[in-house]
Design a protein around this motif. Structure first.
Motif, mmCIF file in Angstrom:
data_model
loop_
_atom_site.group_PDB
_atom_site.id
_atom_site.type_symbol
_atom_site.label_atom_id
_atom_site.label_comp_id
_atom_site.label_asym_id
_atom_site.label_seq_id
_atom_site.Cartn_x
_atom_site.Cartn_y
_atom_site.Cartn_z
ATOM 1 N N ARG A 60 60.886 -74.751 6.478
ATOM 2 C CA ARG A 60 59.448 -74.546 6.357
ATOM 3 C C ARG A 60 58.753 -75.873 6.027
ATOM 4 N N GLY A 61 57.648 -76.139 6.683
ATOM 5 C CA GLY A 61 56.883 -77.340 6.398
ATOM 6 C C GLY A 61 57.425 -78.601 7.032
ATOM 7 N N PHE A 62 58.478 -78.508 7.847
ATOM 8 C CA PHE A 62 59.057 -79.681 8.493
ATOM 9 C C PHE A 62 58.086 -80.331 9.473
ATOM 10 N N GLY A 63 57.265 -79.501 10.109
ATOM 11 C CA GLY A 63 56.379 -79.978 11.169
ATOM 12 C C GLY A 63 56.810 -79.466 12.526
ATOM 13 N N LYS A 64 57.434 -78.287 12.548
ATOM 14 C CA LYS A 64 57.928 -77.712 13.806
ATOM 15 C C LYS A 64 56.784 -77.425 14.769
ATOM 16 N N THR A 65 55.719 -76.793 14.244
ATOM 17 C CA THR A 65 54.599 -76.432 15.109
ATOM 18 C C THR A 65 53.954 -77.677 15.707
ATOM 19 N N ARG A 66 53.757 -78.690 14.888
ATOM 20 C CA ARG A 66 53.156 -79.933 15.391
ATOM 21 C C ARG A 66 54.040 -80.543 16.472
ATOM 22 N N THR A 67 55.342 -80.507 16.262
ATOM 23 C CA THR A 67 56.270 -81.066 17.236
ATOM 24 C C THR A 67 56.174 -80.327 18.568
ATOM 25 N N GLY A 68 56.175 -78.998 18.510
ATOM 26 C CA GLY A 68 56.073 -78.213 19.741
ATOM 27 C C GLY A 68 54.759 -78.431 20.456
ATOM 28 N N ALA A 69 53.660 -78.437 19.697
ATOM 29 C CA ALA A 69 52.338 -78.615 20.306
ATOM 30 C C ALA A 69 52.210 -80.001 20.928
ATOM 31 N N GLU A 70 52.708 -81.025 20.243
ATOM 32 C CA GLU A 70 52.622 -82.387 20.774
ATOM 33 C C GLU A 70 53.439 -82.526 22.053
ATOM 34 N N TYR A 71 54.601 -81.892 22.103
ATOM 35 C CA TYR A 71 55.414 -81.972 23.318
ATOM 36 C C TYR A 71 54.694 -81.327 24.494
ATOM 37 N N VAL A 72 54.093 -80.166 24.244
ATOM 38 C CA VAL A 72 53.344 -79.473 25.299
ATOM 39 C C VAL A 72 52.198 -80.343 25.797
ATOM 40 N N ILE A 73 51.417 -80.893 24.860
ATOM 41 C CA ILE A 73 50.270 -81.719 25.243
ATOM 42 C C ILE A 73 50.728 -82.934 26.047
ATOM 43 N N ASP A 74 51.809 -83.567 25.621
ATOM 44 C CA ASP A 74 52.310 -84.748 26.329
ATOM 45 C C ASP A 74 52.734 -84.409 27.752
ATOM 46 N N ALA A 85 54.475 -71.361 29.520
ATOM 47 C CA ALA A 85 54.503 -70.109 28.759
ATOM 48 C C ALA A 85 54.520 -70.453 27.274
ATOM 49 N N LEU A 86 53.641 -69.825 26.512
ATOM 50 C CA LEU A 86 53.641 -69.938 25.056
ATOM 51 C C LEU A 86 54.085 -68.596 24.495
ATOM 52 N N VAL A 87 55.231 -68.564 23.829
ATOM 53 C CA VAL A 87 55.800 -67.296 23.377
ATOM 54 C C VAL A 87 55.942 -67.312 21.856
ATOM 55 N N ALA A 88 55.318 -66.356 21.198
ATOM 56 C CA ALA A 88 55.347 -66.234 19.739
ATOM 57 C C ALA A 88 55.820 -64.836 19.365
ATOM 58 N N PRO A 89 56.083 -64.576 18.080
ATOM 59 C CA PRO A 89 56.469 -63.218 17.684
ATOM 60 C C PRO A 89 55.438 -62.172 18.068
ATOM 61 N N THR A 90 54.150 -62.500 17.913
ATOM 62 C CA THR A 90 53.062 -61.586 18.290
ATOM 63 C C THR A 90 51.942 -62.393 18.933
ATOM 64 N N ASP A 154 58.005 -70.188 19.812
ATOM 65 C CA ASP A 154 57.869 -70.422 18.377
ATOM 66 C C ASP A 154 58.463 -69.270 17.573
ATOM 67 N N GLU A 155 59.199 -69.619 16.517
ATOM 68 C CA GLU A 155 59.836 -68.653 15.606
ATOM 69 C C GLU A 155 60.582 -67.569 16.382
ATOM 70 N N LEU A 156 61.459 -68.003 17.253
ATOM 71 C CA LEU A 156 62.247 -67.080 18.075
ATOM 72 C C LEU A 156 63.047 -66.107 17.218
ATOM 73 N N ALA A 157 63.505 -66.550 16.057
ATOM 74 C CA ALA A 157 64.313 -65.684 15.198
ATOM 75 C C ALA A 157 63.523 -64.497 14.663
ATOM 76 N N ALA A 158 62.194 -64.525 14.804
ATOM 77 C CA ALA A 158 61.358 -63.427 14.309
ATOM 78 C C ALA A 158 60.836 -62.531 15.425
ATOM 79 N N TRP A 159 61.264 -62.765 16.679
ATOM 80 C CA TRP A 159 60.807 -61.918 17.774
ATOM 81 C C TRP A 159 61.357 -60.503 17.615
ATOM 82 N N LYS A 160 60.547 -59.516 17.978
ATOM 83 C CA LYS A 160 60.978 -58.119 17.843
ATOM 84 C C LYS A 160 62.078 -57.780 18.836
ATOM 85 N N TYR A 161 61.943 -58.265 20.071
ATOM 86 C CA TYR A 161 62.967 -58.044 21.094
ATOM 87 C C TYR A 161 63.442 -59.409 21.611
ATOM 88 N N PRO A 162 64.226 -60.106 20.821
ATOM 89 C CA PRO A 162 64.572 -61.497 21.173
ATOM 90 C C PRO A 162 65.367 -61.645 22.460
#
Length: 431
Positions: A60-74, A85-90, A154-162
């Motif tokens: 938590r707080g590592f900067g995962k979201t920033r890393t993913g967003a920056e890669y997408v933007i680049d 495709a942007l895939v989140a738990p909900t 993002d947060e694949l481990a929290a997907w309802k139907y992973p």
């Protein structure tokens, strides 16, 4: 080297730093402000090599979201990808974290390349024509058909139907010369995570919460270190370790996976179980709210986990909403700590609900054993993945200090539904 170029520059002697920065043009300075390679730590930059999946397992707080967003933007700015495709738990997670969050795509995009977000279309569209479509781990069927060059999960481990969501995503990840997926998640020992880790086409980056300590509030670090460092939960959530099941825990992850189903038969009885928190201040325990139903086949089905941290009015409203949404027969609440106040809180929200209070005359482990036996007999099934609840079930033991609020609510609900025990007097609907 584990420091960003920005940190390295900031640590130069003042005269060297001034000389370096004064030598830059206004355009170069502006470019640096939006250069992720300058601000990122080395393990926030994409790995080299011919990988198909980049799995970023971090605390938590590592900067995962920033890393993913920056890669997408680049990738979009460079013109390398046009369909994403942007895939989140909900869908709400995609909106609040991946797109509009503090480290989301809209927030960190350079002013000259800000995309437009169309919530009704589930789309993000960039000035150069690239389009990202939003999906969720709760609706894998939405991914049947669409094709993409890049997926950010993002947060694949929290997907309802992973597994189902991942499979549908992989079938459609077929555009371009080198279609890829980036996964940013706190690690959990789910079968899908284990499979991805073992794949030869996966490149893995690991990182802890403390690597980003310069950008985290000191109070946050002090609190989590005091409360979680040295614990199993801390090892998972802070240091990003993938942990196996706990010795002494009553449930095993493989057992829950084997019993997992997508749908339930017709239900003949539904119970909402509550394990209320003693206080509602910041840092208090959550109130566990679990919905279970009994099918015509005699088996139990865990339908939903609505647990939350909030005020008594907040959790009572959530429980009553679930009561009507699932057409429940009864709300069952543990009343040792709150006594009649728990019932009063619920009836203040709605006096018409059928309510039963139960008292804990035995320890948590002993109370849970008969419920765990139902799982061993193959008589309890989870509808989809209930990540946080399952984490508690598979990691709590009598040696665990933190109260398993969700697990307790599950035990109360399944005891009422399947075992018919308890000396509590049922309170009839009040008119």
């Amino acid at each position: 080297m584990d420091k960003s170029l920005a940190v390295i520059v900031s640590q130069l002697p003042i005269h060297e730093r001034k000389e370096l920065l004064d030598g830059l043009s206004d355009k170069e300075v502006n470019n640096i402000l939006y250069s992720w390679e300058f601000w990122a730590r080395p393990n926030q930059l994409p790995p080299e090599g011919n990988w198909r999946t980049w799995l970023l397992l971090a605390g938590r707080g590592f900067g995962k979201t920033r890393t993913g967003a920056e890669y997408v933007i680049d990738q979009v700015r460079s013109g390398r990808v046009k369909r994403l495709a942007l895939v989140a738990p909900t869908p709400a997670d995609a909106r609040d974290v991946m797109i509009q969050g503090e480290s989301g795509i809209l927030t960190i995009s350079p002013p000259w390349f800000i995309p437009t977000y169309y919530p009704s279309k589930r789309r993000v569209e960039w000035p150069n024509g690239a389009i990202a479509t939003i999906f969720s781990g709760a609706h894998p069927e939405q991914l049947r058909g669409p094709q993409h060059e890049l997926a950010w999960c993002d947060e694949l481990a929290a997907w309802k139907y992973p597994q189902e969501t991942w499979d549908m995503l992989m079938f459609g990840l077929r555009l371009g010369e080198n279609p890829r997926a980036v996964i940013t998640t706190t690690p959990k020992p789910t079968p899908l995570i284990q499979t991805i880790v073992q794949s030869s086409t996966t490149s893995i980056t690991r990182g802890s919460t403390f690597e980003n300590s310069d950008n985290l509030a000191p109070a946050f670090l002090e609190q989590i270190v005091h409360q979680y460092e040295g614990t199993r939960l801390g090892r998972q959530e802070l240091f990003a370790e993938i942990l196996d099941d706990v010795v002494g825990a009553l449930w095993k992850r493989q057992q829950l996976d084997d019993l997992r189903v997508k749908h339930h038969p017709e239900l003949i009885r539904v119970i909402v179980g509550i394990d209320p928190a003693v206080t509602s201040e910041e840092g208090s325990d959550e109130t566990g709210i679990i919905v279970v139903g009994k099918g015509v086949d005699g088996h139990a089905y865990v339908l939903d986990d609505l647990s939350l941290q909030g005020s008594p009015d907040g959790w009572a409203r959530s429980a009553v909403t679930a009561y009507y949404k699932y057409q429940a027969d009864r709300i069952v609440a543990e009343a040792n700590n709150g006594g009649d106040l728990v019932e009063h809180t619920i009836r203040t929200v709605d006096p018409m609900v059928a309510y039963k209070k139960v008292h804990a005359s035995r320890g948590k482990y002993i109370r849970a054993e008969p419920v765990a036996a139902l799982y061993e007999q193959g008589r309890v099934h989870h509808i989809g993945s209930l990540g946080t609840l399952e984490d508690q079930m598979c990691t709590w033991s009598p040696m665990h200090a933190k109260s398993p609020d969700r697990m307790d609510a599950l035990v109360w609900a399944l005891t009422e539904l399947m075992l018919g025990k308890g000396k509590a007097k049922v309170k009839a609907r009040v008119v």
